[in-house]
Scaffold this active site. Structure first.
Site, PDB file in Angstrom:
ATOM      1  N   ARG A  86     -77.945 -52.680 -49.838  1.00  0.00           N
ATOM      2  CA  ARG A  86     -77.714 -52.884 -48.354  1.00  0.00           C
ATOM      3  C   ARG A  86     -77.011 -51.898 -47.489  1.00  0.00           C
ATOM      4  O   ARG A  86     -77.254 -50.960 -47.947  1.00  0.00           O
ATOM      5  CB  ARG A  86     -75.999 -53.629 -49.043  1.00  0.00           C
ATOM      6  CG  ARG A  86     -75.405 -53.675 -49.891  1.00  0.00           C
ATOM      7  CD  ARG A  86     -73.997 -54.264 -49.785  1.00  0.00           C
ATOM      8  NE  ARG A  86     -73.745 -55.244 -49.809  1.00  0.00           N
ATOM      9  CZ  ARG A  86     -73.385 -56.025 -51.280  1.00  0.00           C
ATOM     10  NH1 ARG A  86     -73.621 -55.479 -52.088  1.00  0.00           N
ATOM     11  NH2 ARG A  86     -73.807 -57.061 -51.045  1.00  0.00           N
ATOM     12  N   THR A  87     -76.350 -52.068 -46.267  1.00  0.00           N
ATOM     13  CA  THR A  87     -76.080 -51.553 -45.401  1.00  0.00           C
ATOM     14  C   THR A  87     -74.686 -51.276 -45.551  1.00  0.00           C
ATOM     15  O   THR A  87     -74.036 -53.315 -45.645  1.00  0.00           O
ATOM     16  CB  THR A  87     -76.268 -51.639 -43.676  1.00  0.00           C
ATOM     17  OG1 THR A  87     -77.312 -51.459 -43.173  1.00  0.00           O
ATOM     18  CG2 THR A  87     -75.685 -50.549 -43.088  1.00  0.00           C
ATOM     19  N   HIS A  88     -73.479 -50.564 -46.162  1.00  0.00           N
ATOM     20  CA  HIS A  88     -71.897 -50.448 -46.471  1.00  0.00           C
ATOM     21  C   HIS A  88     -71.603 -51.089 -44.829  1.00  0.00           C
ATOM     22  O   HIS A  88     -71.623 -49.610 -43.712  1.00  0.00           O
ATOM     23  CB  HIS A  88     -71.589 -49.914 -46.976  1.00  0.00           C
ATOM     24  CG  HIS A  88     -71.877 -50.056 -48.930  1.00  0.00           C
ATOM     25  ND1 HIS A  88     -73.072 -49.685 -49.105  1.00  0.00           N
ATOM     26  CD2 HIS A  88     -71.587 -51.016 -49.321  1.00  0.00           C
ATOM     27  CE1 HIS A  88     -73.566 -50.057 -50.015  1.00  0.00           C
ATOM     28  NE2 HIS A  88     -71.766 -50.716 -50.093  1.00  0.00           N
ATOM     29  N   GLU A 187     -59.636 -46.834 -53.123  1.00  0.00           N
ATOM     30  CA  GLU A 187     -58.367 -47.125 -53.217  1.00  0.00           C
ATOM     31  C   GLU A 187     -56.754 -46.635 -54.241  1.00  0.00           C
ATOM     32  O   GLU A 187     -57.592 -45.377 -54.799  1.00  0.00           O
ATOM     33  CB  GLU A 187     -58.124 -49.094 -53.588  1.00  0.00           C
ATOM     34  CG  GLU A 187     -58.774 -49.641 -53.080  1.00  0.00           C
ATOM     35  CD  GLU A 187     -59.981 -50.339 -53.575  1.00  0.00           C
ATOM     36  OE1 GLU A 187     -60.058 -49.899 -54.274  1.00  0.00           O
ATOM     37  OE2 GLU A 187     -60.897 -50.108 -52.791  1.00  0.00           O
ATOM     38  N   SER A 206     -67.549 -54.007 -49.667  1.00  0.00           N
ATOM     39  CA  SER A 206     -69.264 -55.284 -49.442  1.00  0.00           C
ATOM     40  C   SER A 206     -68.509 -56.650 -49.525  1.00  0.00           C
ATOM     41  O   SER A 206     -66.862 -57.180 -49.368  1.00  0.00           O
ATOM     42  CB  SER A 206     -70.211 -54.948 -50.399  1.00  0.00           C
ATOM     43  OG  SER A 206     -69.867 -55.750 -51.158  1.00  0.00           O
TER      44      SER A 206
HETATM   45  I1  8IG Z   1     -67.978 -49.550 -58.055  1.00  0.00           I
HETATM   46  O1  8IG Z   1     -62.778 -49.500 -57.634  1.00  0.00           O
HETATM   47  C1  8IG Z   1     -66.826 -49.506 -56.847  1.00  0.00           C
HETATM   48  N1  8IG Z   1     -66.876 -49.724 -55.709  1.00  0.00           N
HETATM   49  N2  8IG Z   1     -62.681 -50.268 -52.928  1.00  0.00           N
HETATM   50  N3  8IG Z   1     -62.841 -50.105 -55.572  1.00  0.00           N
HETATM   51  C2  8IG Z   1     -63.685 -50.343 -54.498  1.00  0.00           C
HETATM   52  N4  8IG Z   1     -65.140 -50.764 -54.127  1.00  0.00           N
HETATM   53  C3  8IG Z   1     -65.183 -50.128 -55.982  1.00  0.00           C
HETATM   54  C4  8IG Z   1     -64.827 -50.027 -56.813  1.00  0.00           C
HETATM   55  C5  8IG Z   1     -64.046 -49.877 -56.895  1.00  0.00           C
HETATM   56  N5  8IG Z   1     -65.441 -49.720 -57.724  1.00  0.00           N
END
Ligand code: 8IG
Length: 266
Positions: A86-88, A187, A206
């Site tokens: 996918r495009t993020h 985060e 996403s």
């Molecule tokens: I895989 O802990 C995955 N994608 N924001 N936080 C966020 N995106 C993620 C995480 C996560 N693990």
């Protein structure tokens, strides 16, 4: 993305998709997120596989573990349209680029879409590799894929009919609220605590914008997260992308088997 109207661009992409795959119309779309790619082979025999860049409006995949391919799979009496990447939002290509695949799927005939992702979990019982149904979302990007006075209703965005079906198929599935952060950084522990306070238990980068675009297009949405790590601060260990892919690989046969049982019943 060009200046072209995104809906017209998606219509052109769907036309080229039909040409290149030889499949006139598709029924169900799937978007495979981090950790889900190894599950694709369980869905059925590929009728065709093309590169996203063969279609108007797509650009190359940016993330390791996301392959820029679209597969057309015949499963029973259904044509599945599977996006292996996918495009993020964090790629900075704009919100229209993020949802272009969803709009293309809608124009290709899909009435339902399965949005999968890899994400962080806040519930300590969710060991890496646990699938969780998305019951609702909180979109912290502050953006919408919709432009203009089109006040799309998002009640029951993540179809309760499809969630009930999934839980009949797999009673051990939990449900939770997914919080989309903009990324690409993970985060802080304080942000993870905030996500919990506002009602979220899954954190990722996403899905929410795509779900909104899917609803706008009239598709039924099923969201499934693969918890690949405990969210920052929930456990003591720092997060890394390699670990995420590893958890995906370890869970792959289970996720393939799960999708293989769910998709025919959508
Ligand atoms: I895989 O802990 C995955 N994608 N924001 N936080 C966020 N995106 C993620 C995480 C996560 N693990």
């Amino acid at each position: 993305m060009t200046e072209e109207n995104p809906y017209e661009l998606a219509a052109r992409a769907a036309e080229k998709l039909a040409d290149l795959t030889g499949v006139e119309s598709h029924d169900v779309a799937l978007v495979l997120g981090s950790g889900w790619l190894p599950a694709v082979d369980a869905l059925g025999e590929a009728t065709a596989e093309i590169s996203t860049t063969d279609l108007p409006g797509f650009s190359a995949a940016a993330v390791a573990g996301h392959s820029g391919k679209i597969r057309s799979i015949r499963a029973g009496d259904r044509n599945l349209l599977v996006f292996l990447s996918r495009t993020h939002y964090y790629e900075g290509k704009g919100v229209a680029a993020v949802v272009h695949g969803v709009r293309t799927a809608a124009r290709a005939g899909c009435r339902a879409i399965v949005l999968t992702n890899g994400c962080g979990g806040l519930r300590e019982t969710w060991t890496p590799g646990t699938p969780v149904l998305i019951s609702d979302h909180i979109n912290l990007t502050g953006k919408s894929p919709i432009v203009g006075a089109n006040f799309v209703d998002l009640t029951d965005l993540y179809s309760s009919r499809l969630r009930t079906m999934c839980r009949e198929v797999e009673p051990s599935l939990d449900e939770a609220v997914y919080v989309q952060f903009p990324g690409p950084h993970y985060e802080t522990p304080a942000e993870v605590r905030m996500a919990g306070i506002i009602g979220g238990e899954l954190v990722g980068m996403s899905t929410t914008l795509e779900a909104i675009a899917a609803r706008e297009a009239g598709m039924e949405v099923l969201g499934i997260s693969l918890v690949t790590n405990l969210a920052a601060g929930i456990s003591d260990s720092p997060l890394n992308h390699a670990e995420v892919l590893e958890a995906g690989k370890a869970a792959a046969s289970r996720m393939g088997e799960l999708l293989g049982r769910i998709v025919p019943r959508i």
